[in-house]
Write a protein that holds these residues in place. Sequence first.
Motif, PDB file in Angstrom:
ATOM      1  N   ILE A 207      26.268   2.782 -17.089  1.00  0.00           N
ATOM      2  CA  ILE A 207      27.118   3.932 -17.428  1.00  0.00           C
ATOM      3  C   ILE A 207      28.520   3.521 -17.884  1.00  0.00           C
ATOM      4  O   ILE A 207      29.347   4.379 -18.155  1.00  0.00           O
TER       5      ILE A 207
ATOM      6  N   LEU B 222      32.114   9.095 -11.485  1.00  0.00           N
ATOM      7  CA  LEU B 222      32.578   7.693 -11.562  1.00  0.00           C
ATOM      8  C   LEU B 222      33.590   7.399 -10.461  1.00  0.00           C
ATOM      9  O   LEU B 222      33.512   6.362  -9.787  1.00  0.00           O
TER      10      LEU B 222
ATOM     11  N   CYS C 204      17.311  12.691 -14.924  1.00  0.00           N
ATOM     12  CA  CYS C 204      18.396  12.206 -14.050  1.00  0.00           C
ATOM     13  C   CYS C 204      19.617  13.105 -14.185  1.00  0.00           C
ATOM     14  O   CYS C 204      20.248  13.461 -13.186  1.00  0.00           O
ATOM     15  N   GLY C 205      19.923  13.494 -15.435  1.00  0.00           N
ATOM     16  CA  GLY C 205      21.060  14.375 -15.695  1.00  0.00           C
ATOM     17  C   GLY C 205      20.875  15.723 -15.028  1.00  0.00           C
ATOM     18  O   GLY C 205      21.807  16.279 -14.442  1.00  0.00           O
TER      19      GLY C 205
ATOM     20  N   ARG D 265      30.190   6.441 -19.741  1.00  0.00           N
ATOM     21  CA  ARG D 265      29.211   7.306 -20.402  1.00  0.00           C
ATOM     22  C   ARG D 265      28.657   8.366 -19.453  1.00  0.00           C
ATOM     23  O   ARG D 265      27.511   8.759 -19.551  1.00  0.00           O
ATOM     24  N   LEU D 266      29.465   8.807 -18.505  1.00  0.00           N
ATOM     25  CA  LEU D 266      29.017   9.823 -17.547  1.00  0.00           C
ATOM     26  C   LEU D 266      30.101  10.884 -17.455  1.00  0.00           C
ATOM     27  O   LEU D 266      31.229  10.600 -17.061  1.00  0.00           O
ATOM     28  N   GLU D 267      29.740  12.107 -17.830  1.00  0.00           N
ATOM     29  CA  GLU D 267      30.742  13.175 -17.822  1.00  0.00           C
ATOM     30  C   GLU D 267      30.214  14.385 -17.074  1.00  0.00           C
ATOM     31  O   GLU D 267      29.026  14.682 -17.105  1.00  0.00           O
ATOM     32  N   THR D 268      31.127  15.076 -16.388  1.00  0.00           N
ATOM     33  CA  THR D 268      30.768  16.333 -15.716  1.00  0.00           C
ATOM     34  C   THR D 268      31.895  17.332 -15.923  1.00  0.00           C
ATOM     35  O   THR D 268      32.991  16.967 -16.323  1.00  0.00           O
TER      36      THR D 268
ATOM     37  N   LEU E 222      21.407  15.383 -11.248  1.00  0.00           N
ATOM     38  CA  LEU E 222      22.831  15.225 -10.933  1.00  0.00           C
ATOM     39  C   LEU E 222      23.549  16.563 -11.067  1.00  0.00           C
ATOM     40  O   LEU E 222      24.327  16.948 -10.191  1.00  0.00           O
TER      41      LEU E 222
END
Lengths: 246, 85
Positions: free
Chosen positions: A173, A210, A63-64, A194-197, A67
């Motif tokens: 997340i 987010l 999934c990561g 818990r989702l970072e880019t 994305l």
Amino acid sequence: MLRRNSYTWAGFGLLVTGAIIFSASFFIFHISWLSALGVCMLVLSFILLALRRAIPNISPEVCGLLLETSVNNMATLIEELGIKSKAIYIPSSLSNKCPHAFIPLHSNGSTPRITRALPKRLIVRYGGGPEDVGLLFSTIGSTATGMLDTKPGATSNELETALTSLFTGKLGIADRTRVNTQNNHIQIEITNPRLETDADLSHQCLGGPLAAIVASVAAESWDKPMQISREEQRKGKYYVELEVLG
Amino acid sequence: MTIYNHYFITVAIVLLITTVILVAAGQTSLDIFYSLYVAEALVITELFVYFNKKSRRVINIVSLMLFVGFGIVLCLQVIKALTIF
């Protein structure tokens, strides 16, 4: 086929142990508290074995990757076109089926006014002027909005419930969301995200994942275009501020 | 922590605490233990309102199974009471 995730192993472990403890203590040793403990383990094993079916087959790593690839492609496109303006998140009534992010190609300081539904294309015209052209992107929020059971109403409480349901129950997340509305501004506080880019150019245009989800859901709730005016992360919380346009 | 882990840990802690309290109170009837386990599991499941449809469906199946077990326990108790009279 047996889905071998951690829930499966833990579930079968508890089932076997619980059955052994219950049988031995109930039929052989006649110890009631140990029998109760066996029953407790059996109940927990049923819950774990049921939950294993709810865990998606696809791994979080895959999934990561998906994305990251998608974000990289968008970043490349935005960088090549030299776009500096911020995206406008438009509801499904002004795009096609699901909310989209619209980025105007030419920006003269004023926010473009979208009054009619845009066609489902990458490059779209939103007005009569020669420069009234922009890009229409599907974002992570476009897909996430489709996961909601019902379309939330245009109130802080309904938006908060929809976002918590999405982030906590469906996507896992974040832990909690809080929504506060003031005039044409909506402030959202997301606890323990818990989702970072990476903060690249696409991040500046479209916002983080987010913020994109929040903006899409809010646009759909209010049925009005939204723009991310601020987003920041501090002390385990993620703050997003949206501006309601139109 | 995902909502599934949170749910499972909550149920596990509550059931274990119940076991300790009932044992400390000198309870020996397995029917009481099981009835309380089922009631607590059902209440906690209802409190977790943010499960997605798939999770809710599978957990409802478990709840139904536990409730059937509770029904059997209840029937046995009723039969036992009737035979005494």
